[in-house]
Scaffold this active site. Structure first.
Site, PDB file in Angstrom:
ATOM      1  CB  SER A 153      -0.966   0.002   1.191  1.00  0.00           C
ATOM      2  OG  SER A 153      -0.287   0.385   2.354  1.00  0.00           O
ATOM      3  CE  LYS A 155      -3.249   1.772   5.182  1.00  0.00           C
ATOM      4  NZ  LYS A 155      -3.164   1.204   3.840  1.00  0.00           N
TER       5      LYS A 155
END
Ligand code: ADP
Length: 798
Positions: free
Chosen positions: A673, A716
């Site tokens: 990611s 996140k």
């Protein structure tokens, strides 16, 4: 011998022999007419047995060919038109022809001659007589008169007839005697049947004898035991082993064991009774019996029926988590409506302290069931699940059975904690044993090695928890439905602290009635400065710490303000422990902010790129895993191919190496990611374009520059907000995940959804700086670990 014509009386299931007197009941109309006809013709009638027996209206070929001519001695009428007659068998006849003309059968018959006496006939008679005498000695069915008649018989035929009447024979067998060619062969046939009868009687006798002996033995033992007891009583003493065994036996009656367990317990008690009192074996045996007696074989609790009430209890115990509570309610509702259906095993997956255990406890409370928890963390031995065989010294049942004993009922809510930490090695596979526990097809007869008898687990509600689904053994994962708990936002943590943690801790510290409270700022400070976690476990611990110190003050009668403020709390907790990564104060070249998903939630992750003189090498440091390294290479290739468009010298690789570093250098990191973040940092460094400092991003990159979706969006985004980031770049494929994010956070921040890395670079990179200034920027201390706290404890980047 002369032919005769006789009226026929068909017999069902019976054969009448010559020389016998017998009562017959006659109901069939045809038969009654035959008797009436016979009465008018010298009282003689032919008794012919029907084949197969049952037919109400026999035809002529249903009748055997050999019968007995008889004389009717008496006739009487019984109710309903039936007759009762007494007949005496005279001699055997063979039917030459059945005449069916009249209303009843009559037959033309020829009497059968009887054989003359010969020497061997004498011998046969003698032998059969002996056998019969033996039989009548053993069988109670033969009367003295019958016995006398047989023994007195002088002719073979007569003897055969008499015996055949008394033996317990089938109709066909009797008929076979009657129809045998002559008197000798008749007696031979009878001798054969007699032999068989004797054998049967012998077997019966042997069985009876055995039963009697057994009974005598038990009675004798009982009697002796009673004697021992009374002698002991007389002497004023009692064998302690016996007392113990008796005690155990009476406990069996109360313990409601399963039949198998009861048998096993009784056997063990019998063994124990014979062991020397203080032997080691005795101790093992006692422990075992205690286990059998202590298990909840039958006991259950009644489930609460009211789903509305279950919902209220779940709400009372936990703040938020509405989706998860809803799913738990569905689960409970299905169990209510179809208790036998195989509902899936629910696995609550999430970081520590997010309420998995307490949710399970709450489910138990909502249902009114008992609750047990077994931690599977680090378990690597199958025997820990299934127990050790009793042959091992110090053997004990496995954790499942131990848990059931603690539950005290056979339908608790059973939490298997940390199923992701189960391990496998040479000591067997605990996961396989666990599969059996969780399988509704098998768990009604779960066998623990120690207990040895099956225990029914089918009424248990099993729940499991895990921190991550990645390490749950595959076959187990297949059986489970995962419910994810993501971690809490700051606001959620505040609510949980005020509504649940604080009241709970006040109560535990005995401070409830003193109106003590914490200022909101204290909670906020604890959340921000003293904990770094997705859940609220640390928060709860710090609150407890403040209250503990307050309790001491109360007891010491020191003065204090009942509403604790930040300064007081700081004094109690010490210096702040954490500082989160904050957004950089100004745009920088070669540094991009990524977003990571860790076990404690989300975090900001800076990626630094420094161009060096070289020959096109890519140097990666910071303990990057394989996936992350490959992701960096993909980004590098993309930048190289599109260098011109990005305003980069297309031949840069010929004279430049790139060094990519991801701090904290010591913490392993992996996952795809960070792909777009690494690409951005490289492009920034090579094109000398600064990266916006108020922007963070996450997403996987492909060689062609496409941006693929990633995991952990909620964590996140929350981390980005905490760090003061205003704009978050997310893959278009993650747009749907925004739902999970609290509305207030969504409003405060800007989200840009991207499909291609060009869009990423367009949004993130500022215009290139003039040469002089670039140098200045190049001298930035690229990164100071001191500002990062300890983010990547388990460093898994998704
Ligand atoms: P886990 O099993 O996920 O590690 P726990 O169930 O032990 O976490 O939770 C830690 C503490 O936090 C418990 O005291 C629990 O009651 C509390 N808690 C967690 N989530 C919530 C919530 N949503 N509402 C109220 N209390 C919560």
């Amino acid at each position: 011998m002369t032919e005769q014509i006789l009226a026929v009386l068909p017999l069902r299931g019976n054969v009448v022999f010559p020389h016998t007197l017998i009562h017959l009941e006659v109901g069939r109309e045809k038969s009654v007419m035959a008797i009436e006809a016979a009465m008018g013709a010298g009282r003689k009638i032919l008794l012919l047995t029907q084949r197969g027996g049952a037919t109400e209206e026999p035809r002529s070929d249903d009748l055997y060919e050999v019968g007995t001519a008889a004389e009717i001695r008496q006739v009487g009428r019984v109710t309903g038109g039936a007759m009762r007659i007494l007949v005496e068998g005279l001699y055997r006849v063979r039917v030459a022809e059945i005449l069916t003309t009249g209303a009843y059968f009559s037959a033309r018959v020829v009497p059968l001659p009887e054989q003359e006496r010969r020497e061997e006939t004498e011998a046969l008679i003698h032998s059969v007589r002996g056998k019969f005498e033996e039989l009548s000695r053993q069988s109670k069915k033969i009367t003295p008169e019958q016995h006398g008649a047989v023994v007195g018989a002088r002719e073979a035929g007569r003897m055969a007839d008499l015996i055949a009447t008394h033996l317990n024979l089938k109709t066909e067998e009797k008929q076979s005697v009657l129809a045998a060619a002559d008197s000798v062969s008749r007696l031979e046939r009878v001798a054969e049947l007699l032999g068989r009868e004797m054998e049967i009687i012998e077997v019966e006798r042997r069985i009876a004898l055995r039963v009697r002996r057994q009974m005598e033995k038990t009675q004798k033992e009982y009697y002796l035991r009673e004697q021992i007891k009374s002698i002991q009583k007389e002497l004023g003493e009692k064998d302690e082993r016996q007392t113990e065994a008796e005690e155990y036996r009476s406990r069996i009656r109360e313990a409601e064991l399963s039949p198998a367990a009861e048998e096993q317990a009784r056997r063990e008690i019998d063994r124990l009774e014979k062991m020397p009192p203080a032997s080691a074996e005795g101790t093992v045996s006692r422990t075992y019996i205690d286990w059998l007696l202590a298990m909840p074989w039958q006991k259950t609790t009644e489930d609460r029926k009211d789903i509305g009430r279950c919902a209220r209890i779940l709400d009372q115990d936990h703040y938020g988590l509405s989706k998860i509570k809803e799913r738990m309610l569905e689960f409970l509702a299905v169990r209510r409506l179809a208790p036998r259906s195989h509902s899936p095993i629910i696995c609550l997956v999430g970081p520590p302290g997010t309420g998995k255990t307490s949710l399970a406890r709450s489910v138990a409370r909502a249902l009114g069931r008992e609750f047990v928890r077994v931690s599977l963390g680090g378990m690597r031995d199958e025997a820990e699940i299934r127990g050790h065989r009793r042959t091992y010294i110090g053997a004990l049942p496995g954790r499942i059975v131990q848990g059931m004993r603690r539950a005290g009922v056979r339908n608790p809510v059973f939490l298997l904690d940390e199923i992701d930490k189960l391990q496998t090695d040479f000591r067997g596979d605990p996961a396989a044993a666990l599969l059996e526990v969780l399988d509704p097809e098998q768990n009604s007869a779960f066998t623990d090695h120690y207990l040895e008898v099956p225990f029914d687990l089918s009424q248990v509600i099993f729940l499991t928890t895990a921190n991550t689904a990645d390490t749950i053994p595959g076959p187990l994962l297949d059986r489970m439905e995962l419910i994810r708990l993501g971690g809490y936002t700051e606001n959620e943590k505040m609510e949980i602290a005020e509504r649940h943690l604080l009241p709970k801790q006040l109560k535990e510290h005995g401070l409830t009635r003193r109106r003590i409270g914490l200022q909101r700022e204290v909670l906020l400070s604890v959340i921000r400065d003293y904990t770094r976690e997705a859940g609220v476990r640390g928060l709860e611990r710090e609150i407890a710490r403040v209250l503990r110190k307050t309790a001491v003050k109360v007891l010491r009668r020191e003065p204090f303000a009942p509403l604790i403020d930040v300064a007081t709390a700081r004094a109690m907790l010490g210096a702040p422990r954490y500082r989160y990564d904050q957004a950089a104060p100004a745009p920088e070249i070669g540094v991009a902010a990524g977003l990571a998903y860790t076990q404690t939630g989300g975090d900001l992750l800076f990626i630094e790129v420094m161009p060096l003189k070289g020959e096109g090498k890519l140097v990666l440091t910071g303990k990057l895993g394989e996936v992350m390294q490959e992701s960096a290479r993909a980004g590098w290739t993309y930048v190289r191919v599109h260098a011109a468009a990005l305003g980069i010298d297309p031949d840069f690789y010929a004279h430049t190496d790139l060094h990519i570093h991801v701090p904290e250098g010591a913490t392993p990191k992996d996952g795809p990611s960070a792909g777009i973040t690494m690409t951005t940092a490289m492009a920034s460094a090579l094109a000398r374009r600064p990266v916006r400092q108020d922007l963070a991003m996450t997403g996987e990159i492909t060689l062609r520059g496409n941006v693929l979706p990633i995991g952990g969006v909620k964590e996140k985004v929350l981390a980005a907000r905490r760090a003061g980031i205003k704009t978050v770049l997310l893959p278009r494929g993650n747009e749907k995940d925004l739902e999970e994010i609290p509305a207030e956070t969504r409003q405060e921040m800007e989200f840009i959804f991207v499909e291609h890395v060009d869009a990423v670079l367009a949004a993130a990179l500022l215009p290139a700086l003039p040469a002089g200034e670039t140098d200045l920027i190049g001298e930035f201390a690229p990164f100071t670990p001191e500002t990062t706290g300890t983010p990547f404890e388990h460093g898994q980047l998704l």
